[in-house]
Design a protein around this motif. Structure first.
Motif, mmCIF file in Angstrom:
data_model
loop_
_atom_site.group_PDB
_atom_site.id
_atom_site.type_symbol
_atom_site.label_atom_id
_atom_site.label_comp_id
_atom_site.label_asym_id
_atom_site.label_seq_id
_atom_site.Cartn_x
_atom_site.Cartn_y
_atom_site.Cartn_z
ATOM 1 N N GLU A 51 -2.621 19.348 -18.090
ATOM 2 C CA GLU A 51 -3.589 18.764 -19.022
ATOM 3 C C GLU A 51 -3.414 19.389 -20.391
ATOM 4 O O GLU A 51 -2.940 20.514 -20.540
ATOM 5 C CB GLU A 51 -5.028 18.964 -18.531
ATOM 6 N N THR A 52 -3.795 18.633 -21.420
ATOM 7 C CA THR A 52 -3.935 19.134 -22.781
ATOM 8 C C THR A 52 -5.287 18.657 -23.293
ATOM 9 O O THR A 52 -5.682 17.511 -23.038
ATOM 10 C CB THR A 52 -2.827 18.633 -23.717
ATOM 11 N N PHE A 53 -5.981 19.530 -24.007
ATOM 12 C CA PHE A 53 -7.295 19.153 -24.525
ATOM 13 C C PHE A 53 -7.711 20.151 -25.587
ATOM 14 O O PHE A 53 -7.127 21.235 -25.724
ATOM 15 C CB PHE A 53 -8.339 19.117 -23.400
ATOM 16 N N ALA A 54 -8.705 19.804 -26.361
ATOM 17 C CA ALA A 54 -9.286 20.702 -27.362
ATOM 18 C C ALA A 54 -10.712 21.031 -26.958
ATOM 19 O O ALA A 54 -11.477 20.147 -26.554
ATOM 20 C CB ALA A 54 -9.249 20.066 -28.740
ATOM 21 N N SER A 55 -11.057 22.291 -27.038
ATOM 22 C CA SER A 55 -12.402 22.751 -26.695
ATOM 23 C C SER A 55 -12.580 24.108 -27.367
ATOM 24 O O SER A 55 -11.854 24.437 -28.313
ATOM 25 C CB SER A 55 -12.563 22.846 -25.172
ATOM 26 N N ILE A 56 -13.528 24.895 -26.897
ATOM 27 C CA ILE A 56 -13.630 26.277 -27.353
ATOM 28 C C ILE A 56 -13.009 27.190 -26.307
ATOM 29 O O ILE A 56 -12.990 26.867 -25.118
ATOM 30 C CB ILE A 56 -15.083 26.702 -27.629
ATOM 31 N N GLN A 57 -12.480 28.318 -26.766
ATOM 32 C CA GLN A 57 -12.003 29.324 -25.832
ATOM 33 C C GLN A 57 -13.223 29.971 -25.185
ATOM 34 O O GLN A 57 -14.112 30.484 -25.869
ATOM 35 C CB GLN A 57 -11.150 30.366 -26.554
ATOM 36 N N GLY A 58 -13.280 29.919 -23.861
ATOM 37 C CA GLY A 58 -14.458 30.402 -23.156
ATOM 38 C C GLY A 58 -14.370 31.832 -22.689
ATOM 39 O O GLY A 58 -15.356 32.373 -22.184
ATOM 40 N N GLU A 59 -13.193 32.482 -22.823
ATOM 41 C CA GLU A 59 -12.986 33.811 -22.254
ATOM 42 C C GLU A 59 -12.261 34.713 -23.248
ATOM 43 O O GLU A 59 -11.508 34.249 -24.099
ATOM 44 C CB GLU A 59 -12.124 33.713 -20.981
ATOM 45 N N GLY A 60 -12.478 36.009 -23.116
ATOM 46 C CA GLY A 60 -11.646 36.980 -23.797
ATOM 47 C C GLY A 60 -12.018 37.247 -25.242
ATOM 48 O O GLY A 60 -13.090 36.879 -25.732
ATOM 49 N N GLY A 105 -15.255 31.587 -27.964
ATOM 50 C CA GLY A 105 -15.978 30.800 -28.951
ATOM 51 C C GLY A 105 -15.116 30.156 -30.011
ATOM 52 O O GLY A 105 -15.622 29.348 -30.806
ATOM 53 N N VAL A 106 -13.817 30.473 -30.046
ATOM 54 C CA VAL A 106 -12.928 29.943 -31.080
ATOM 55 C C VAL A 106 -12.448 28.544 -30.680
ATOM 56 O O VAL A 106 -11.950 28.354 -29.565
ATOM 57 C CB VAL A 106 -11.721 30.872 -31.289
ATOM 58 N N PRO A 107 -12.573 27.540 -31.562
ATOM 59 C CA PRO A 107 -12.004 26.221 -31.267
ATOM 60 C C PRO A 107 -10.513 26.339 -30.964
ATOM 61 O O PRO A 107 -9.773 26.999 -31.706
ATOM 62 C CB PRO A 107 -12.266 25.421 -32.547
ATOM 63 N N SER A 108 -10.080 25.694 -29.890
ATOM 64 C CA SER A 108 -8.716 25.899 -29.409
ATOM 65 C C SER A 108 -8.157 24.625 -28.786
ATOM 66 O O SER A 108 -8.893 23.830 -28.206
ATOM 67 C CB SER A 108 -8.684 27.011 -28.346
ATOM 68 N N THR A 109 -6.857 24.475 -28.917
ATOM 69 C CA THR A 109 -6.122 23.476 -28.146
ATOM 70 C C THR A 109 -5.537 24.169 -26.922
ATOM 71 O O THR A 109 -4.950 25.248 -27.042
ATOM 72 C CB THR A 109 -4.984 22.865 -28.975
ATOM 73 N N PHE A 110 -5.704 23.556 -25.769
ATOM 74 C CA PHE A 110 -5.192 24.115 -24.524
ATOM 75 C C PHE A 110 -4.025 23.275 -24.023
ATOM 76 O O PHE A 110 -4.135 22.051 -23.913
ATOM 77 C CB PHE A 110 -6.293 24.161 -23.458
ATOM 78 N N ILE A 111 -2.927 23.941 -23.741
ATOM 79 C CA ILE A 111 -1.768 23.319 -23.114
ATOM 80 C C ILE A 111 -1.604 23.999 -21.755
ATOM 81 O O ILE A 111 -1.194 25.160 -21.678
ATOM 82 C CB ILE A 111 -0.505 23.482 -23.967
ATOM 83 N N ARG A 112 -1.962 23.281 -20.691
ATOM 84 C CA ARG A 112 -1.950 23.883 -19.352
ATOM 85 C C ARG A 112 -0.663 23.484 -18.626
ATOM 86 O O ARG A 112 -0.492 22.347 -18.204
ATOM 87 C CB ARG A 112 -3.165 23.443 -18.534
ATOM 88 N N VAL A 113 0.224 24.462 -18.490
ATOM 89 C CA VAL A 113 1.497 24.245 -17.802
ATOM 90 C C VAL A 113 1.252 24.242 -16.292
ATOM 91 O O VAL A 113 0.501 25.067 -15.764
ATOM 92 C CB VAL A 113 2.499 25.342 -18.184
ATOM 93 N N SER A 114 1.888 23.316 -15.607
ATOM 94 C CA SER A 114 1.698 23.161 -14.166
ATOM 95 C C SER A 114 2.780 23.914 -13.409
ATOM 96 O O SER A 114 3.967 23.750 -13.673
ATOM 97 C CB SER A 114 1.727 21.672 -13.800
ATOM 98 N N GLY A 115 2.367 24.742 -12.466
ATOM 99 C CA GLY A 115 3.300 25.538 -11.679
ATOM 100 C C GLY A 115 2.941 27.005 -11.738
ATOM 101 O O GLY A 115 2.633 27.534 -12.811
ATOM 102 N N CYS A 116 2.956 27.671 -10.577
ATOM 103 C CA CYS A 116 2.554 29.080 -10.521
ATOM 104 C C CYS A 116 3.289 29.769 -9.382
ATOM 105 O O CYS A 116 3.574 29.158 -8.344
ATOM 106 C CB CYS A 116 1.039 29.183 -10.317
ATOM 107 N N ASN A 117 3.597 31.039 -9.572
ATOM 108 C CA ASN A 117 4.240 31.825 -8.527
ATOM 109 C C ASN A 117 3.235 32.554 -7.647
ATOM 110 O O ASN A 117 3.632 33.228 -6.688
ATOM 111 C CB ASN A 117 5.212 32.837 -9.145
#
Length: 235
Positions: free
Chosen positions: A12-21, A25-37
């Motif tokens: 998925e890709t989307f724009a929202s606020i960063q919820g962690e770390g 609270g910072v407006p952010s674009t998220f690029i979620r890469v699929s696949g995990c070890n």
């Protein structure tokens, strides 16, 4: 014959606020890469790990998506984005376009990337998947690589984000053991985040972590996106 253009499978890709770390609270674009070890038992994004899904995009297409969202901060997350070589080219292109970049990783893979914050979430024993999943031993062997953690911390601006459930057990000794093997970790770069996917659980567990953060000068991070939107995609 030209080489095929490298692509990344994107959940998925989307724009929202960063919820962690640190950037909460910072407006952010998220690029979620699929696949995990890894296969964390409490994983809240199974569509990028346990059951990876999504279409394939080129680095240029993903950078264009970030540009179209019109948000300066880009979070490259997963899954485990550091598994995939095209992430290097993606971060370089995002940086050339003036984006601030966070990479969210478990810290088991090292790559040469452009980023302003390496958000490292080392996985504790509490992340072990169920015994009948077929992943328990493999996950346990792969979840920590101290040499990779050391290299990431020495190379990039970082935060260390530990997910824990203070109602289920005491993870502090394991966190201390990891930190003792890492180079000069600043306490304010150590973040504790309660495990949970609903606001009531997160609030209850956050309260239990306050004393520990006060005693160690660590930071407590919320999961603000869950409080605002629930445990849903695209938030």
């Amino acid at each position: 014959m030209p080489e095929p253009t490298p692509k990344l499978r994107i959940a998925e890709t989307f724009a929202s606020i960063q919820g962690e770390g640190i950037y909460v609270g910072v407006p952010s674009t998220f690029i979620r890469v699929s696949g995990c070890n890894l296969r964390c038992g409490w994983c809240d994004t199974p569509y990028a790990s346990w059951n990876p899904e999504g279409e394939f995009f080129t680095v240029e297409e993903l950078a264009d998506k970030a540009t179209d969202f019109g948000v300066g901060h880009v979070v490259v997350t997963g899954g485990e984005p550091m598994l995939f070589e095209p992430v290097e080219a993606l971060t370089r292109l995002l940086a050339r376009r003036g984006h601030t970049i966070t990479i969210e990783t478990a810290g088991t893979v090292y790559r040469e990337v452009d980023c302003d914050l390496m958000s490292i979430s080392p996985k504790l024993q509490n992340s072990l998947p169920p015994a009948d999943s077929g992943w328990r031993d493999r996950h346990d062997r792969a979840r920590l690589d101290i040499d990779v953690l050391r290299r990431l911390i020495r190379t990039y601006p970082y935060q260390l984000k530990f997910v824990l459930d203070p109602e289920a057990g005491d993870d502090v000794s394991e966190i201390d053991s990891i930190l003792s093997r890492l180079p000069d970790v600043q306490p304010q770069r150590v973040l504790l985040m309660p495990e949970g996917t609903d606001s009531e659980t997160l609030l209850r567990r956050s309260r239990l972590l306050v004393g520990l953060c006060m005693a160690r000068n660590w930071r407590l991070t919320p999961r603000m996106h869950v409080d605002l939107f629930g445990n849903t995609k695209g938030t």
